[in-house]
Design a protein around this motif. Structure first.
Motif, PDB file in Angstrom:
ATOM      1  N   ASP B 209       0.840  -1.203   0.000  1.00 41.97           N
ATOM      2  CA  ASP B 209       0.000   0.000   0.000  1.00 41.97           C
ATOM      3  C   ASP B 209       0.877   1.256   0.000  1.00 41.97           C
ATOM      4  O   ASP B 209       0.605   2.227  -0.689  1.00 41.97           O
ATOM      5  CB  ASP B 209      -0.956   0.005   1.202  1.00 41.97           C
ATOM      6  N   LEU B 210       1.982   1.200   0.770  1.00 45.17           N
ATOM      7  CA  LEU B 210       2.860   2.370   0.842  1.00 45.17           C
ATOM      8  C   LEU B 210       3.701   2.542  -0.421  1.00 45.17           C
ATOM      9  O   LEU B 210       3.874   3.658  -0.910  1.00 45.17           O
ATOM     10  CB  LEU B 210       3.768   2.287   2.070  1.00 45.17           C
ATOM     11  N   THR B 211       4.250   1.446  -0.956  1.00 44.62           N
ATOM     12  CA  THR B 211       5.054   1.604  -2.180  1.00 44.62           C
ATOM     13  C   THR B 211       4.162   2.120  -3.308  1.00 44.62           C
ATOM     14  O   THR B 211       4.560   3.000  -4.069  1.00 44.62           O
ATOM     15  CB  THR B 211       5.733   0.284  -2.608  1.00 44.62           C
ATOM     16  N   ALA B 212       2.940   1.586  -3.385  1.00 41.38           N
ATOM     17  CA  ALA B 212       2.031   2.012  -4.456  1.00 41.38           C
ATOM     18  C   ALA B 212       1.668   3.487  -4.297  1.00 41.38           C
ATOM     19  O   ALA B 212       1.607   4.238  -5.273  1.00 41.38           O
ATOM     20  CB  ALA B 212       0.769   1.147  -4.446  1.00 41.38           C
ATOM     21  N   GLU B 213       1.428   3.913  -3.056  1.00 44.51           N
ATOM     22  CA  GLU B 213       1.067   5.308  -2.812  1.00 44.51           C
ATOM     23  C   GLU B 213       2.232   6.231  -3.179  1.00 44.51           C
ATOM     24  O   GLU B 213       2.042   7.287  -3.785  1.00 44.51           O
ATOM     25  CB  GLU B 213       0.664   5.489  -1.339  1.00 44.51           C
ATOM     26  N   ALA B 214       3.447   5.824  -2.801  1.00 47.00           N
ATOM     27  CA  ALA B 214       4.618   6.648  -3.121  1.00 47.00           C
ATOM     28  C   ALA B 214       4.773   6.778  -4.637  1.00 47.00           C
ATOM     29  O   ALA B 214       5.049   7.869  -5.148  1.00 47.00           O
ATOM     30  CB  ALA B 214       5.875   6.037  -2.504  1.00 47.00           C
ATOM     31  N   ILE B 215       4.565   5.671  -5.346  1.00 47.75           N
ATOM     32  CA  ILE B 215       4.686   5.722  -6.811  1.00 47.75           C
ATOM     33  C   ILE B 215       3.592   6.615  -7.402  1.00 47.75           C
ATOM     34  O   ILE B 215       3.852   7.435  -8.280  1.00 47.75           O
ATOM     35  CB  ILE B 215       4.640   4.293  -7.413  1.00 47.75           C
ATOM     36  N   ARG B 216       2.389   6.472  -6.871  1.00 49.70           N
ATOM     37  CA  ARG B 216       1.276   7.292  -7.378  1.00 49.70           C
ATOM     38  C   ARG B 216       1.573   8.779  -7.190  1.00 49.70           C
ATOM     39  O   ARG B 216       1.398   9.582  -8.104  1.00 49.70           O
ATOM     40  CB  ARG B 216      -0.008   6.915  -6.641  1.00 49.70           C
ATOM     41  N   LEU B 217       2.076   9.149  -6.003  1.00 50.31           N
ATOM     42  CA  LEU B 217       2.368  10.562  -5.745  1.00 50.31           C
ATOM     43  C   LEU B 217       3.547  11.040  -6.599  1.00 50.31           C
ATOM     44  O   LEU B 217       3.570  12.182  -7.053  1.00 50.31           O
ATOM     45  CB  LEU B 217       2.651  10.788  -4.252  1.00 50.31           C
ATOM     46  N   THR B 218       4.527  10.172  -6.815  1.00 49.98           N
ATOM     47  CA  THR B 218       5.669  10.569  -7.648  1.00 49.98           C
ATOM     48  C   THR B 218       5.230  10.725  -9.109  1.00 49.98           C
ATOM     49  O   THR B 218       5.687  11.627  -9.808  1.00 49.98           O
ATOM     50  CB  THR B 218       6.814   9.552  -7.517  1.00 49.98           C
ATOM     51  N   ARG B 219       4.337   9.841  -9.546  1.00 54.12           N
ATOM     52  CA  ARG B 219       3.767   9.992 -10.897  1.00 54.12           C
ATOM     53  C   ARG B 219       3.050  11.336 -11.022  1.00 54.12           C
ATOM     54  O   ARG B 219       3.150  12.017 -12.038  1.00 54.12           O
ATOM     55  CB  ARG B 219       2.756   8.889 -11.185  1.00 54.12           C
ATOM     56  N   LEU B 220       2.318  11.688  -9.970  1.00 53.80           N
ATOM     57  CA  LEU B 220       1.603  12.968  -9.973  1.00 53.80           C
ATOM     58  C   LEU B 220       2.606  14.113 -10.093  1.00 53.80           C
ATOM     59  O   LEU B 220       2.447  15.017 -10.917  1.00 53.80           O
ATOM     60  CB  LEU B 220       0.785  13.107  -8.676  1.00 53.80           C
ATOM     61  N   LEU B 221       3.669  14.050  -9.299  1.00 52.89           N
ATOM     62  CA  LEU B 221       4.689  15.099  -9.353  1.00 52.89           C
ATOM     63  C   LEU B 221       5.338  15.146 -10.742  1.00 52.89           C
ATOM     64  O   LEU B 221       5.611  16.211 -11.278  1.00 52.89           O
ATOM     65  CB  LEU B 221       5.748  14.831  -8.271  1.00 52.89           C
TER      66      LEU B 221
END
Lengths: 109, 413
Positions: B209-221
């Motif tokens: 859940d955390l790795t996916a969230e970090a990737i999602r936020l980095t994709r957003l950035l």
């Protein structure tokens, strides 16, 4: 918005003429740029007196209110639109007076 | 539309629209608290209404409008005394729709505010996950193994500091931007690493859940700052690591090291995306843009992941990249990782000498002891290796890593 920049000092050093001159030049810059409200350095910690008049009978204690390695050595009060500006000015102040500093906003209501 | 479709629509809207709604409301009302609570109320209303009235054609707009109304209701309820002034403010701020691209700016502002350097790192992480990621406070508390009430207090205190100290709600000026982006990337990488190497004996070794969230936020950035090489570099790095996730822990819950992983189980789609990003950065480097640390780390991972067999790894290339990284960041941890690559290129003897020079700084860091143990094993110093494994086991916090280190130790003659 006003911020207090406290200068954190310790017993091992007292300001050198060069540090005082640099702080003076920084004050001039604050004035020119419209940030200056007030600045001052405090005399030695040993000159402090604590007064407690909460009970209507003032009690005087020789010395500072807390004993610590570090103490409040002086201050700037500046006017800045937000913390980013205040932090930048404080960083410059820290470099000029060669001390650590703390930035804290005044209550704004 | 059936109940499952509606639930999916709500989940998708939460993932895609939460940060926008919070960002737009923060802009409009100048208050993170009001924005967050109104956004939460709007999503709660969606859960209630969408199953009966259907999913609106533009869920983002529906949620923003609903949240704005909730915010105005709340301000009216709570600020009777200066009602007139508030209403005047709302009228002036409420109306014009954002021009195209402005929403992205809003989300970027929100991210930079949550990652402001005047906030402690742990608070930046919590605030980013709540305000930008839309995770609930209990979810964030669980992720970082703290009490819900503690996490609630941290977030409340951070929002109060932002307000009282007047941390500005804006994207930093161009001269401050690189340093501030680096701070945002550090927050995102911390979230990723906590997911990737979860600590604690009761947690899963990998918190997807955390790795996916970090990737999602980095994709957003990345979508918001497509020109920034380090954003691309960090995204590529995370994708490479995430691609190996399932291969990294065995069925019995033990860490599988890179050389022993079943490469057929690596996620080809994520790897392809990572390699594409690295190629893009290599082209920029060829044009004279010096790569930062995340880009170099991504390039190292690209070397590891472009061969079918670990034995074909281009170790000379890996060491060259580490040399570049050491110049940028001469930290002992980078030096340790460089030594691991040196072991493959110049042999364990040379690597051990380099590793042991780091003793003073890294003796309490478990990867240091684990690396030393492996090198001592390869040199045939079983007894010293055993002692180093014991130290590493004592220092490690990840259950899969501990299982791996125990087995390696017990294999020693």
């Amino acid at each position: 918005m006003q911020y207090l920049i406290s200068v954190i000092d310790d017993e091992t050093t007292s300001p050198t003429p060069a540090e005082l001159a640099a702080a003076g030049a920084f004050n001039d810059r604050l004035k020119t740029e419209g940030h200056f409200v007030f600045a001052g350095g405090l005399a030695a910690l040993s000159t402090a007196t604590v007064i407690d008049n909460r009970n209507g009978e003032p009690v005087f204690t020789d010395g500072p209110f807390l004993e610590s390695k570090e103490y409040f050595g002086g201050l700037w009060i500046i006017e800045a639109p937000d913390l980013d500006v205040a932090i930048k000015l404080a960083a410059e102040g820290s470099r000029q007076c060669n001390r650590r500093v703390e930035v804290r906003p005044f209550h704004s209501e | 539309m059936n109940a499952i479709d509606v639930r999916e629509a709500i989940t998708r809207a939460h993932r895609e629209e939460w940060a926008r709604v919070v960002a737009v409301l923060t802009r409009r009302f100048g208050d993170l608290d009001i924005a967050e609570e109104a956004a939460a109320e709007a999503f709660a209303t969606a859960v209630e209404r969408w199953p009966t009235v259907g999913v609106p054609p533009n869920p983002g707009a529906w949620l923003t409008t609903t949240a704005s109304r909730k915010a105005i209701d709340r301000i009216r309820r709570e600020n009777k005394r200066d009602e007139k002034q508030r209403e005047a403010h709302m009228l002036s701020a409420d109306n014009p729709p954002e021009p195209p691209g402005a929403i992205d700016d809003e989300r970027l502002r929100l991210l930079f505010t949550c990652c402001h350097p005047a906030l402690a790192m742990e608070i930046r992480v919590a605030l980013t996950l709540r305000m930008v990621g839309g995770l609930t406070v209990p979810e964030i508390a669980r992720a970082f193994l703290v009490q819900e009430s503690t996490m609630e207090r941290r977030i409340t205190r951070a929002k109060a500091k932002i307000k009282a100290a007047r941390i500005p709600y804006r994207v930093p000026s161009p001269e401050d931007l690189p340093a501030r982006v680096f701070g945002v990337l550090a927050v995102l990488f911390l979230v990723f690493n906590e997911g990737y190497l979860a600590t604690g004996s009761d947690t899963d070794p990998i918190r997807q859940d955390l790795t996916a969230e970090a990737i999602r936020l980095t994709r957003l950035l990345r979508a918001l700052m497509p020109q920034d090489g380090e954003v691309a570099g960090l995204l590529a790095l995370m994708l490479f690591i995430e691609a190996r996730r399932t291969a990294r822990v065995s069925a019995s819950g033990e860490l599988v090291t890179l050389d022993e992983q079943d490469r057929a189980t690596w996620d080809a789609t994520l790897l392809a995306e990572g390699h594409q990003l690295v190629r893009e950065r290599l082209a920029a480097a060829a044009a004279g843009v010096a790569p930062g640390r995340y880009q170099i780390l991504a390039a190292i991972n690209a070397v590891h992941t472009c061969v079918r067999d670990a034995r074909d790894t281009d170790w000379a290339q890996v060491v060259t990249l580490y040399d570049q990284l050491v110049r940028l960041d001469p930290s002992p941890i980078i030096a340790l990782n460089r030594a691991i690559a040196v072991a493959e290129l110049d042999g364990p003897h040379v690597a051990l000498a380099a590793v042991e020079r780091l003793e003073d700084e890294l003796a309490g860091y478990h990867p240091y002891q684990a690396t030393r143990a492996e090198l001592l094993r390869r040199l045939g110093h079983s007894q010293q290796a055993r002692a180093a494994y014991d130290k590493a086991i004592g220092l490690a916090g990840n259950t899969a890593e501990i299982a791996h280190l125990r087995r390696r130790r017990d294999q020693l003659g």
